[in-house]
Design an enzyme around this catalytic site. Structure first.
Site, short mmCIF file in Angstrom:
data_model
loop_
_atom_site.label_atom_id
_atom_site.label_comp_id
_atom_site.label_asym_id
_atom_site.label_seq_id
_atom_site.Cartn_x
_atom_site.Cartn_y
_atom_site.Cartn_z
N HIS A 79 -7.53 -2.49 2.94
CA HIS A 79 -6.90 -4.01 2.40
C HIS A 79 -8.14 -4.81 2.33
CE1 HIS A 79 -3.10 -2.68 4.40
NE2 HIS A 79 -2.77 -2.59 3.14
N LYS B 294 10.11 0.09 4.72
CA LYS B 294 9.29 0.37 6.05
C LYS B 294 9.68 0.00 7.25
CE LYS B 294 5.16 1.01 3.12
NZ LYS B 294 3.85 0.39 2.55
N ARG C 29 -5.86 3.90 -4.39
CA ARG C 29 -6.75 4.85 -3.59
C ARG C 29 -6.91 6.14 -4.36
NH1 ARG C 29 -2.85 4.00 1.59
NH2 ARG C 29 -1.49 4.39 -0.14
N SER D 145 -1.93 2.21 6.21
CA SER D 145 -1.48 1.67 7.53
C SER D 145 -0.62 2.49 8.39
CB SER D 145 -0.75 0.19 7.20
OG SER D 145 -1.46 -0.84 6.64
O1 PNS Z 1 2.10 -3.11 1.41
P1 PNS Z 1 3.18 -2.41 0.64
O2 PNS Z 1 4.28 -2.29 1.50
O3 PNS Z 1 2.94 -1.22 -0.22
O4 PNS Z 1 3.75 -3.54 -0.38
C1 PNS Z 1 4.92 -3.59 -1.39
C2 PNS Z 1 5.56 -4.66 -1.64
C3 PNS Z 1 5.78 -5.48 -0.25
C4 PNS Z 1 4.60 -5.58 -2.56
C5 PNS Z 1 6.82 -4.57 -2.36
O5 PNS Z 1 7.68 -3.88 -1.72
C6 PNS Z 1 7.58 -6.07 -2.96
O6 PNS Z 1 6.87 -6.51 -3.87
N1 PNS Z 1 8.45 -6.50 -2.21
C7 PNS Z 1 9.29 -7.40 -2.45
C8 PNS Z 1 10.45 -7.36 -3.01
C9 PNS Z 1 10.42 -7.10 -4.49
O7 PNS Z 1 10.28 -7.80 -5.26
N2 PNS Z 1 10.79 -5.79 -4.68
C10 PNS Z 1 10.83 -5.28 -6.15
C11 PNS Z 1 9.47 -4.67 -6.39
S1 PNS Z 1 9.08 -4.19 -8.08
#
Ligand code: PNS
Length: 167
Positions: free
Chosen positions: A20, A44, A93, A131
């Site tokens: 990150h 998660k 990645r 993570s």
């Molecule tokens: O670090 P991560 O867990 O891969 O991040 C994923 C994240 C938090 C960016 C994604 O789950 C997100 O945007 N969550 C907010 C809710 C939302 O907008 N969901 C629709 C995404 S298309």
């Protein structure tokens, strides 16, 4: 175009890893201002609270003057609209990341057509890093020194020790 772009790097960062941080540093060289937007990923189970993740990110980015930490709940597309930013940063990645990331980028664009997602590739030494894997290694007593910044290592070790006491 000389427009000043506010870029947002969203994620759950549970915990933030060296992968990150690598993306954050790369983004900080490209954009005048970056907001790291921490949220709960409903898919998660998090080991650190939102505030703890914010604090860790604050510590590991304190030297990067154009990086700020914030948080949001609900839809990312709405958060971007509220802060008037339309540029998302996501790290890639390996090829297998791409399908999920591509879907998310297109969905965010569907929700708000102004949103553009920019993918940055991590340093190749972090391609295997996540993570979830770091948490698993820490829980099984493995060495996580190479994978997370020092302050994260310390906090993760403490958290894992507390969790194993309470189980
Ligand atoms: O670090 P991560 O867990 O891969 O991040 C994923 C994240 C938090 C960016 C994604 O789950 C997100 O945007 N969550 C907010 C809710 C939302 O907008 N969901 C629709 C995404 S298309």
């Amino acid at each position: 175009m000389t427009k000043k772009i506010l870029a947002v790097y969203p994620g759950s960062f549970d915990p933030p890893t060296k992968g990150h941080l690598d993306i954050i540093i790369r983004a900080s060289h490209l954009f005048p201002k970056i907001i790291i937007a921490v949220t709960k990923n409903i898919n998660k189970k998090h080991i650190f609270s939102l505030q703890e993740r914010i604090d860790l990110l604050q510590k590991i980015t304190e030297k990067l003057k154009n990086v700020k930490i914030s948080s949001f709940s609900g839809l990312l597309a709405n958060y971007l609209e509220n802060i008037n930013s339309f540029v998302l940063i996501r790290g890639l990645r390996v090829l297998s990341d791409f399908e999920y990331e591509f879907q998310m980028a297109l969905m965010n664009r569907k929700l708000n057509k102004k949103i553009e997602t920019i993918f940055l590739m991590t340093d190749q030494s972090y391609t295997f890093l996540s993570s979830s894997m770091v948490k698993e290694i820490a829980m099984l007593g493995g060495n996580i020194k190479n994978f997370v910044p020092e302050c994260v290592e310390k906090e993760l070790k403490k958290r894992v020790a507390n969790l194993s006491k309470s189980n």
